[in-house]
Design a protein around this motif. Structure first.
Motif, PDB file in Angstrom:
ATOM      1  N   ASP A   1      10.584  -1.095  -4.527  1.00  0.00           N
ATOM      2  CA  ASP A   1      10.601  -2.171  -3.538  1.00  0.00           C
ATOM      3  C   ASP A   1       9.755  -1.729  -2.349  1.00  0.00           C
ATOM      4  N   LEU A   2       8.783  -2.555  -1.990  1.00  0.00           N
ATOM      5  CA  LEU A   2       7.917  -2.195  -0.861  1.00  0.00           C
ATOM      6  C   LEU A   2       7.851  -3.347   0.127  1.00  0.00           C
ATOM      7  N   SER A   3       7.758  -2.996   1.397  1.00  0.00           N
ATOM      8  CA  SER A   3       7.548  -4.035   2.407  1.00  0.00           C
ATOM      9  C   SER A   3       6.476  -3.597   3.407  1.00  0.00           C
ATOM     10  N   SER A   4       6.862  -2.783   4.410  1.00  0.00           N
ATOM     11  CA  SER A   4       5.892  -2.467   5.472  1.00  0.00           C
ATOM     12  C   SER A   4       4.677  -1.692   4.963  1.00  0.00           C
ATOM     13  N   GLY A   5       4.814  -1.009   3.845  1.00  0.00           N
ATOM     14  CA  GLY A   5       3.700  -0.214   3.295  1.00  0.00           C
ATOM     15  C   GLY A   5       2.582  -1.067   2.725  1.00  0.00           C
ATOM     16  N   VAL A   6       2.812  -2.374   2.580  1.00  0.00           N
ATOM     17  CA  VAL A   6       1.759  -3.267   2.094  1.00  0.00           C
ATOM     18  C   VAL A   6       1.590  -4.458   3.062  1.00  0.00           C
ATOM     19  N   GLU A   7       1.672  -4.127   4.361  1.00  0.00           N
ATOM     20  CA  GLU A   7       1.590  -5.177   5.384  1.00  0.00           C
ATOM     21  C   GLU A   7       0.498  -4.896   6.412  1.00  0.00           C
ATOM     22  N   ARG A   8      -0.013  -5.986   7.017  1.00  0.00           N
ATOM     23  CA  ARG A   8      -0.880  -5.856   8.212  1.00  0.00           C
ATOM     24  C   ARG A   8      -0.011  -5.860   9.450  1.00  0.00           C
ATOM     25  N   ALA A   9       1.030  -6.688   9.422  1.00  0.00           N
ATOM     26  CA  ALA A   9       2.003  -6.817  10.519  1.00  0.00           C
ATOM     27  C   ALA A   9       3.283  -7.335   9.873  1.00  0.00           C
ATOM     28  N   PRO A  10       4.450  -7.187  10.517  1.00  0.00           N
ATOM     29  CA  PRO A  10       5.688  -7.623   9.858  1.00  0.00           C
ATOM     30  C   PRO A  10       5.598  -9.070   9.336  1.00  0.00           C
ATOM     31  N   GLY A  11       5.805  -9.218   8.033  1.00  0.00           N
ATOM     32  CA  GLY A  11       5.783 -10.542   7.402  1.00  0.00           C
ATOM     33  C   GLY A  11       4.397 -11.009   6.973  1.00  0.00           C
ATOM     34  N   ASP A  12       3.373 -10.250   7.328  1.00  0.00           N
ATOM     35  CA  ASP A  12       1.997 -10.616   6.954  1.00  0.00           C
ATOM     36  C   ASP A  12       1.494  -9.572   5.966  1.00  0.00           C
ATOM     37  N   LYS A  13       1.545  -9.910   4.678  1.00  0.00           N
ATOM     38  CA  LYS A  13       1.202  -8.923   3.658  1.00  0.00           C
ATOM     39  C   LYS A  13      -0.312  -8.702   3.581  1.00  0.00           C
ATOM     40  N   ASP A  14      -0.685  -7.473   3.276  1.00  0.00           N
ATOM     41  CA  ASP A  14      -2.084  -7.093   3.132  1.00  0.00           C
ATOM     42  C   ASP A  14      -2.382  -7.098   1.633  1.00  0.00           C
ATOM     43  N   LEU A  15      -3.097  -8.137   1.184  1.00  0.00           N
ATOM     44  CA  LEU A  15      -3.308  -8.295  -0.266  1.00  0.00           C
ATOM     45  C   LEU A  15      -4.153  -7.163  -0.852  1.00  0.00           C
ATOM     46  N   GLN A  16      -5.003  -6.570  -0.021  1.00  0.00           N
ATOM     47  CA  GLN A  16      -5.791  -5.424  -0.525  1.00  0.00           C
ATOM     48  C   GLN A  16      -4.878  -4.242  -0.825  1.00  0.00           C
ATOM     49  N   LYS A  17      -3.912  -4.040   0.061  1.00  0.00           N
ATOM     50  CA  LYS A  17      -2.969  -2.937  -0.175  1.00  0.00           C
ATOM     51  C   LYS A  17      -2.096  -3.229  -1.393  1.00  0.00           C
ATOM     52  N   VAL A  18      -1.720  -4.496  -1.571  1.00  0.00           N
ATOM     53  CA  VAL A  18      -0.905  -4.841  -2.745  1.00  0.00           C
ATOM     54  C   VAL A  18      -1.728  -4.591  -4.017  1.00  0.00           C
ATOM     55  N   ALA A  19      -3.006  -5.000  -3.987  1.00  0.00           N
ATOM     56  CA  ALA A  19      -3.873  -4.782  -5.160  1.00  0.00           C
ATOM     57  C   ALA A  19      -4.016  -3.291  -5.448  1.00  0.00           C
ATOM     58  N   GLN A  20      -4.160  -2.526  -4.384  1.00  0.00           N
ATOM     59  CA  GLN A  20      -4.282  -1.054  -4.523  1.00  0.00           C
ATOM     60  C   GLN A  20      -3.021  -0.477  -5.175  1.00  0.00           C
ATOM     61  N   LEU A  21      -1.875  -1.013  -4.768  1.00  0.00           N
ATOM     62  CA  LEU A  21      -0.602  -0.554  -5.348  1.00  0.00           C
ATOM     63  C   LEU A  21      -0.617  -0.768  -6.859  1.00  0.00           C
ATOM     64  N   PHE A  22      -1.006  -1.974  -7.293  1.00  0.00           N
ATOM     65  CA  PHE A  22      -0.984  -2.260  -8.730  1.00  0.00           C
ATOM     66  C   PHE A  22      -2.024  -1.433  -9.483  1.00  0.00           C
ATOM     67  N   GLU A  23      -3.152  -1.164  -8.828  1.00  0.00           N
ATOM     68  CA  GLU A  23      -4.143  -0.276  -9.464  1.00  0.00           C
ATOM     69  C   GLU A  23      -3.536   1.094  -9.705  1.00  0.00           C
ATOM     70  N   LYS A  24      -2.852   1.616  -8.686  1.00  0.00           N
ATOM     71  CA  LYS A  24      -2.238   2.942  -8.802  1.00  0.00           C
ATOM     72  C   LYS A  24      -1.179   2.958  -9.902  1.00  0.00           C
ATOM     73  N   LEU A  25      -0.431   1.848 -10.014  1.00  0.00           N
ATOM     74  CA  LEU A  25       0.674   1.826 -10.968  1.00  0.00           C
ATOM     75  C   LEU A  25       0.187   1.680 -12.403  1.00  0.00           C
ATOM     76  N   GLY A  26      -0.995   1.141 -12.585  1.00  0.00           N
ATOM     77  CA  GLY A  26      -1.539   0.969 -13.942  1.00  0.00           C
ATOM     78  C   GLY A  26      -0.596   0.157 -14.800  1.00  0.00           C
ATOM     79  N   ASN A  27      -0.228   0.689 -15.982  1.00  0.00           N
ATOM     80  CA  ASN A  27       0.613  -0.089 -16.919  1.00  0.00           C
ATOM     81  C   ASN A  27       2.098   0.220 -16.816  1.00  0.00           C
ATOM     82  N   ARG A  28       2.546   0.793 -15.737  1.00  0.00           N
ATOM     83  CA  ARG A  28       3.970   1.148 -15.638  1.00  0.00           C
ATOM     84  C   ARG A  28       4.868  -0.079 -15.678  1.00  0.00           C
TER      85      ARG A  28
END
Ligand SMILES: O=C(O)c1ccccc1NCC(=O)[C@H](O)[C@H](O)COP(=O)(O)O
Length: 209
Positions: A182-209
């Motif tokens: 579960d992630l929140s602030s680690g993929v945000e620009r500001a509280p409640g405003d998600k950073d889609l680049q960071k979210v994409a980076q997360l999924f890249e890192k996770l690969g097929n998990r």
């Protein structure tokens, strides 16, 4: 592995995050949070989501009637109890919402807090382990001591939360084996405003998990 992105406030961001691979989105129904959303805002996000994506309302010390109303009106598939809800409260909620996933968040301050998992296991579907903060209930960006969690194997599925980011997620998962994250602030620009680049980076890192 389940991947929950919490603190969604905007329909386009919710849809984009689901398309990137999130299996669950979280909506903060705690009025004091900077990520608070109304039921109307939740509806606007949920109606854009594929049905396979879970919609989880996050509550803290909220009366059961209010939780039930949010579930029905907001189209929520699950509730996350992030306050001081007792095992009895969870049991009663489980009985009144039999089709809804009940997640109990445990905010871990010391190693003895892990013992609570065994008690709540009986009354909830899923556990979520988050970091303790003296002033904030959640979304703190603080990490847990992952080493302490190496042997944590409750009888229920569980989410690891607390300060996870695209940069530390692989390190966390090398030490801890949760059913979900579960992630929140680690993929945000500001509280409640998600950073889609960071979210994409997360999924890249996770690969097929
Ligand atoms: O995020 C909030 O503002 C919040 C407020 C009150 C209760 C719970 C809250 N968040 C719960 C979550 O599930 C967060 O995703 C979790 O605490 C992890 O947050 P972070 O450390 O920022 O990844």
């Amino acid at each position: 592995m389940r991947i929950k992105i919490c603190g969604i406030t905007q329909p386009q961001q919710g849809k984009a995050i689901a398309d990137l691979g999130a299996t669950a989105l979280g909506f903060i129904c705690v009025t004091t949070s900077p990520r608070y959303v109304t039921i109307k805002q939740i509806q606007a996000v949920v109606e854009k989501l594929p049905s396979k994506v879970d919609s989880i309302g996050v509550f803290a010390n909220t009366p059961p009637e209010k939780i039930k109303q949010a579930v029905v009106d907001g189209g929520l598939t699950g509730v996350q109890l992030h306050g001081d809800e007792s095992p009895e409260f969870c049991q009663q909620l489980r009985e009144s919402l039999p089709e809804v996933e009940i997640i109990k968040a445990l905010r871990i301050r010391t190693a003895t807090d892990f013992d609570k998992a065994a008690v709540y296991n009986l009354f909830v579907d899923t556990l979520l382990l988050d970091a303790y903060h003296p002033q904030q209930l959640g979304g703190t960006g603080k990490t847990l001591d992952w080493q302490l969690l190496q042997n944590f194997q409750p009888s229920r599925p569980w989410f690891l939360a607390g300060g996870l980011t695209p940069d530390n997620i692989l390190e966390a998962l090398s030490q801890v084996k949760p059913t979900g994250i579960d992630l929140s602030s680690g993929v945000e620009r500001a509280p409640g405003d998600k950073d889609l680049q960071k979210v994409a980076q997360l999924f890249e890192k996770l690969g097929n998990r």
